[in-house]
Design an enzyme around this catalytic site. Structure first.
Site, PDB file in Angstrom:
ATOM      1  N   GLY A   1     -56.160  17.017   1.237  1.00  0.00           N
ATOM      2  CA  GLY A   1     -56.573  17.900   2.334  1.00  0.00           C
ATOM      3  C   GLY A   1     -58.072  18.122   2.332  1.00  0.00           C
ATOM      4  N   ASP A   2     -58.650  18.307   1.150  1.00  0.00           N
ATOM      5  CA  ASP A   2     -60.097  18.464   1.022  1.00  0.00           C
ATOM      6  C   ASP A   2     -60.825  17.160   1.323  1.00  0.00           C
ATOM      7  OD1 ASP A   2     -60.057  21.139   0.250  1.00  0.00           O
ATOM      8  OD2 ASP A   2     -59.839  20.658  -1.859  1.00  0.00           O
ATOM      9  N   LEU A   3     -60.363  16.087   0.712  1.00  0.00           N
ATOM     10  CA  LEU A   3     -61.086  14.818   0.816  1.00  0.00           C
ATOM     11  C   LEU A   3     -61.053  14.268   2.230  1.00  0.00           C
ATOM     12  CD1 LEU A   3     -59.840  13.196  -2.519  1.00  0.00           C
ATOM     13  CD2 LEU A   3     -62.005  14.374  -2.110  1.00  0.00           C
TER      14      LEU A   3
ATOM     15  N   GLN B   1     -58.581  21.279   7.784  1.00  0.00           N
ATOM     16  CA  GLN B   1     -57.844  20.525   6.767  1.00  0.00           C
ATOM     17  C   GLN B   1     -56.432  20.198   7.257  1.00  0.00           C
ATOM     18  OE1 GLN B   1     -58.768  23.609   3.706  1.00  0.00           O
ATOM     19  NE2 GLN B   1     -59.023  21.859   2.353  1.00  0.00           N
TER      20      GLN B   1
END
Length: 414
Positions: free
Chosen positions: A181-183, A217
């Site tokens: 989700g972050d990447l 995200q």
């Protein structure tokens, strides 16, 4: 973008030379986005609260340097950046930031929506100061919508975006084992930032052509669910975990070999014939039940003939032997541990393992997947300590007088 003569510490080459980014972000999504831009040549100024810097400075893996823990996690996501300290809650700190915005091209933040407005530095305020500014905001659920104000982590996005429900096994859906989700949000943020920069450049200085780049995200995860969304909207079928297999492509999945597992994906007619040849199974190559892709996809044919044959072929060899045997004839890849990945000569040649210096320690971290023929900047990179470039940025770039700079220090604003 066009600026006055750049201070010596700013990049004079690279694809994004002349682009100045103010990085207000913490943890992964925002720092990774800003790091990608820095690798591509942008001058990225990481802004941290002097008493409450990015908490990943204390994340493992940690090395001991003169009795102080030094974070490889922080080094990986913050290489190639300048670092200044600034308390945005202090009036003079806020005023200093607004001066910086006048000279910058991009602001990146990953606070919860509304935080920047409460600090008096939201997009509507900043665009009045610099109409060409690109303001990139990364958050769990985006800047608008009924869930915008909700707090979120990577797992929030994997859960609410549907990916968690599709991964693992039917009995036990699992989170993907990395902060996807972050990447993914970081990657989309970098793309959106570059697109907005292109429009701002096309419009020219003073045209008000900057804009807000709104990255969620949850949105990012939804876009990674492949055909699950359209399958549901078209047929009503809800995608469930398939384990290591594929819902309809066969053979395509994880298979055991002598010393571990490989991915085997010879499902097209061409690749299937090549696999039969490599493993000496001419009988199966000519079997009418397995001769075409459509026939191999049939559950009964796959269960009785295809799957047992593939398992028999692969069980006789090691990962290295299989990789050497198959070469470029059909898709087969060893399922590698991260130790094997780090030692992979192909990845080494492509500069996907590079050293980064941080506080006297060198960490080997992942490189930049974007390869430009004119080069990028991950080689020889370093990560900054808190406020390391205060003097260079505030005095040389921003042009504060000695007395103004001293006043900020005396007040604890930097």
């Amino acid at each position: 973008m066009t600026h006055d003569t750049l201070p010596q510490f700013m990049r004079d080459r690279g694809a994004l030379r002349g682009v100045t980014v103010l990085d207000l972000t913490r943890v992964v999504a925002g720092p990774y986005c800003a790091m990608l831009l820095a690798d591509l040549g942008a001058t990225v100024i990481k802004i941290e609260h002097p008493a409450d810097p990015d908490l990943t400075r204390e994340f493992p893996p940690l090395h001991d340097e003169d009795g102080e823990p030094v974070s490889g996690f922080f080094a990986q996501f913050n290489r190639n950046k300048l670092a200044v300290s600034l308390d945005l809650k202090q009036p003079d700190g806020r005023a200093t930031f607004l001066k910086m915005v006048e000279k910058a091209d991009v602001v990146i933040e990953n606070f919860r929506p509304g935080t920047m407005d409460r600090l008096g530095i939201g997009y509507e305020t900043l665009r009045k100061i610099n109409p060409a500014l690109v303001f990139t905001a990364i958050s769990g659920f985006g800047q608008r919508g009924p869930n915008a104000a909700r707090p979120a982590f990577d797992s929030s996005a994997q859960a609410s975006g549907g990916l968690w429900s599709m991964n693992g096994t039917v009995e036990e859906p699992m989170r993907v084992g990395t902060v996807l989700g972050d990447l993914s949000a970081a990657l989309y943020a970098a793309i959106g930032t570059l697109a907005a920069l292109r429009e701002a450049e096309r419009g020219g200085a003073g045209t008000g052509s900057g804009q807000l780049v709104d990255i969620s995200q949850q949105d990012s995860i939804v876009s990674l669910t492949e055909n699950a969304l359209v399958t549901y909207t078209a047929t009503g079928k809800v995608t469930v975990p398939e384990g290591n297999g594929h819902p309809f492509v066969k053979p395509y999945g994880r298979y055991a070999c002598k010393d571990g597992f490989v991915f085997f994906g010879a499902y097209t007619d061409k690749f299937w014939r090549e696999a039969c040849t490599v493993f000496g199974d001419t009988e199966l190559a000519n079997d009418p039940d397995t001769a075409t892709m459509a026939k191999r996809f049939l559950p009964e044919n796959y269960r009785r003939k295809v799957d047992p044959a593939v398992r028999r072929w692969l069980a006789e060899y090691t990962k290295a032997e299989l990789e050497a045997m198959t070469g470029d004839r059909f898709p087969l890849s060893p399922i590698k541990g991260i130790d094997e990945v780090v030692d992979d000569p192909h990845l080494r040649e492509r500069d996907m393992v590079v050293p980064v210096r941080y506080r006297g320690t060198t960490f080997d971290v992942f490189g930049n997947p974007v390869k430009l023929s004119n080069g990028t900047f991950e080689h020889g990179a370093s990560a900054p300590v808190v406020g390391q470039h205060n003097d260079a940025v505030y005095r040389s770039w921003l042009g504060l007088s000695e007395s103004e700079y001293a006043a900020l220090r005396a007040q604890g604003a930097i």
